[in-house]
Every structure is written in structure tokens, then in C-alpha cells.
Design a protein around this motif. Sequence first.
Motif: not given
Length: 82
Positions: A9, A11-12, A15, A18-19, A22-23, A41, A44, A49
Motif C-alpha cells: 500500500g 501513500r494516500t 497521510s 505509505a499504508e 503504517i500497517i 509502498t 495506489t 497491490n
Amino acid sequence: MFSRLLVSGGRTASSPLAEADIIAERLVGLGIPESVLILETAATNTGENVRFGRARVAEVMDLAVRFGVSSSLGKYARPDAT
């Protein structure tokens, strides 16, 4: 249960991280060893993915070499191979 874990995942808009980062941070906090994580990372969306995740796993685990070997062996193992 597993020797490696892919976390994918990018970046959104909400934030700067990158997701996957964070996970991964949360997983490590829950006791998963950081050494088993494979982070991707850049993705999108779900399609990315899958595509980027497969490429990252192959890169980290050197699967391109393994697939090349099994692919070559498979050619000679088929009954219809000449």
C-alpha cells in the motif's frame, strides 16, 4: 503460520506515510518480527497491490531465479515434450 508476509500500500491523500509502513508498524507492535515483513509502498489501488506486490516478493525472495529453473524443468517433464 508463515515465514514471510507481504504488506502492500502506497501513500494516500490523508497521510504522508505509505499504508504499508503504517500497517507494518502496527504488526511489529503486535509482535510480528520486522524481519518477516516484505513491504511494497508504491501501490495506489488493488490492481497495483497485486502487480507491485508480486514483483516485490519475487525481488526479495529471488523467485525469478526459482521460476526460471522450475519453468525449464517443467518443459522436459511434460509427456508431450520432444
